[in-house]
Design a protein around this motif. Sequence first.
Motif, PDB file in Angstrom:
ATOM      1  N   ASN A  89      44.305  14.555  54.620  1.00  0.00           N
ATOM      2  CA  ASN A  89      44.677  15.929  54.242  1.00  0.00           C
ATOM      3  C   ASN A  89      44.922  16.021  52.742  1.00  0.00           C
ATOM      4  OD1 ASN A  89      44.520  17.058  56.808  1.00  0.00           O
ATOM      5  ND2 ASN A  89      46.625  16.538  57.295  1.00  0.00           N
ATOM      6  N   LYS A  90      45.616  15.042  52.190  1.00  0.00           N
ATOM      7  CA  LYS A  90      45.912  15.025  50.751  1.00  0.00           C
ATOM      8  C   LYS A  90      44.613  14.957  49.940  1.00  0.00           C
ATOM      9  CE  LYS A  90      48.768  12.487  47.398  1.00  0.00           C
ATOM     10  NZ  LYS A  90      47.820  11.971  46.415  1.00  0.00           N
ATOM     11  N   SER A  91      43.696  14.102  50.364  1.00  0.00           N
ATOM     12  CA  SER A  91      42.405  13.973  49.668  1.00  0.00           C
ATOM     13  C   SER A  91      41.614  15.272  49.724  1.00  0.00           C
ATOM     14  CB  SER A  91      41.567  12.861  50.306  1.00  0.00           C
ATOM     15  OG  SER A  91      42.222  11.641  50.217  1.00  0.00           O
ATOM     16  N   LEU A  92      41.690  15.947  50.867  1.00  0.00           N
ATOM     17  CA  LEU A  92      40.961  17.206  51.020  1.00  0.00           C
ATOM     18  C   LEU A  92      41.557  18.287  50.118  1.00  0.00           C
ATOM     19  CD1 LEU A  92      38.570  18.385  52.622  1.00  0.00           C
ATOM     20  CD2 LEU A  92      40.233  19.147  54.325  1.00  0.00           C
ATOM     21  N   VAL A  93      42.885  18.374  50.081  1.00  0.00           N
ATOM     22  CA  VAL A  93      43.552  19.366  49.217  1.00  0.00           C
ATOM     23  C   VAL A  93      43.191  19.110  47.749  1.00  0.00           C
ATOM     24  CG1 VAL A  93      45.816  20.104  48.337  1.00  0.00           C
ATOM     25  CG2 VAL A  93      45.440  19.868  50.800  1.00  0.00           C
ATOM     26  N   GLU A  98      35.734  10.949  47.162  1.00  0.00           N
ATOM     27  CA  GLU A  98      35.713   9.477  47.232  1.00  0.00           C
ATOM     28  C   GLU A  98      36.874   8.956  48.086  1.00  0.00           C
ATOM     29  OE1 GLU A  98      36.043   5.703  44.199  1.00  0.00           O
ATOM     30  OE2 GLU A  98      35.126   7.551  43.472  1.00  0.00           O
ATOM     31  N   ASP A  99      38.075   9.460  47.836  1.00  0.00           N
ATOM     32  CA  ASP A  99      39.227   9.049  48.639  1.00  0.00           C
ATOM     33  C   ASP A  99      39.069   9.486  50.093  1.00  0.00           C
ATOM     34  OD1 ASP A  99      40.440   7.832  46.525  1.00  0.00           O
ATOM     35  OD2 ASP A  99      42.081   9.291  46.307  1.00  0.00           O
ATOM     36  N   PHE A 100      38.625  10.737  50.269  1.00  0.00           N
ATOM     37  CA  PHE A 100      38.462  11.251  51.627  1.00  0.00           C
ATOM     38  C   PHE A 100      37.503  10.369  52.419  1.00  0.00           C
ATOM     39  CE2 PHE A 100      36.668  13.655  55.066  1.00  0.00           C
ATOM     40  CZ  PHE A 100      37.730  14.403  55.555  1.00  0.00           C
ATOM     41  N   LEU A 101      36.355  10.063  51.846  1.00  0.00           N
ATOM     42  CA  LEU A 101      35.350   9.297  52.578  1.00  0.00           C
ATOM     43  C   LEU A 101      35.812   7.857  52.817  1.00  0.00           C
ATOM     44  CD1 LEU A 101      32.164  10.791  50.919  1.00  0.00           C
ATOM     45  CD2 LEU A 101      33.074  11.286  53.206  1.00  0.00           C
ATOM     46  N   GLY A 102      36.625   7.324  51.921  1.00  0.00           N
ATOM     47  CA  GLY A 102      37.195   5.987  52.144  1.00  0.00           C
ATOM     48  C   GLY A 102      38.171   5.983  53.307  1.00  0.00           C
ATOM     49  N   PHE A 103      39.101   6.945  53.307  1.00  0.00           N
ATOM     50  CA  PHE A 103      40.072   7.042  54.414  1.00  0.00           C
ATOM     51  C   PHE A 103      39.357   7.397  55.724  1.00  0.00           C
ATOM     52  CE2 PHE A 103      43.289   8.169  50.992  1.00  0.00           C
ATOM     53  CZ  PHE A 103      43.987   6.968  51.087  1.00  0.00           C
ATOM     54  N   SER A 104      38.334   8.228  55.629  1.00  0.00           N
ATOM     55  CA  SER A 104      37.645   8.635  56.862  1.00  0.00           C
ATOM     56  C   SER A 104      36.921   7.451  57.497  1.00  0.00           C
ATOM     57  CB  SER A 104      36.686   9.800  56.609  1.00  0.00           C
ATOM     58  OG  SER A 104      35.558   9.400  55.891  1.00  0.00           O
TER      59      SER A 104
END
Length: 145
Positions: A89-93, A98-104
Amino acid sequence: MNAIPDYMTDKHRHCDDIFAEAEAEVAKENWILAEQKWQTFTRELELHLQAEEQILFPEFEQATGMTSGPTQVMRMEHEQMRGLLTSLNKSLVEKNSEDFLGFSETLMVLMQQHNMKEEMMLYPMCQQNISDTEQMTAQLKQHCD
C-alpha cells in the motif's frame, strides 16, 4: 459448488487473477487503474482471510479439537500477508513501481505456498471433518460474495 475445497480454491484463483491485473497496471505505471485493481484485490483477499479465520477454522477446530495445528500456521501466514499488504500500500501511494513489484513478488510466493497447503491439506481435512459442509460452504459464500 457445495464442497469447501472447490469453493475456497475458486476464491484463491479469483484473488490471484485480480492480483496479476494490479501488478500489470503497476508495471505500466497506470496508477489510476492500478489503484482500482489493488483495492479490489485487497478487499477480496481480506474477505477470504476473514471467512477462514472467523467461520471455517473455528468450525474445523471444534470438529477436530485441533487448535494449535494447521489453522494456527495459516493464521500466522495470514498476518505475514497483511504485513506485506501494508508495504505494498505504501509503495502504491508513493507510486514506486520498483518497490511495489519487489514486495508483490514476495507476496506472490507466500500466497502460492500458503494456498497450496490449504488446497492440498486443510480444505480436504475440513471437508472430511465438518459435519454439514453444504451449510459451511453457504456461510463462506455469504461472507465472501
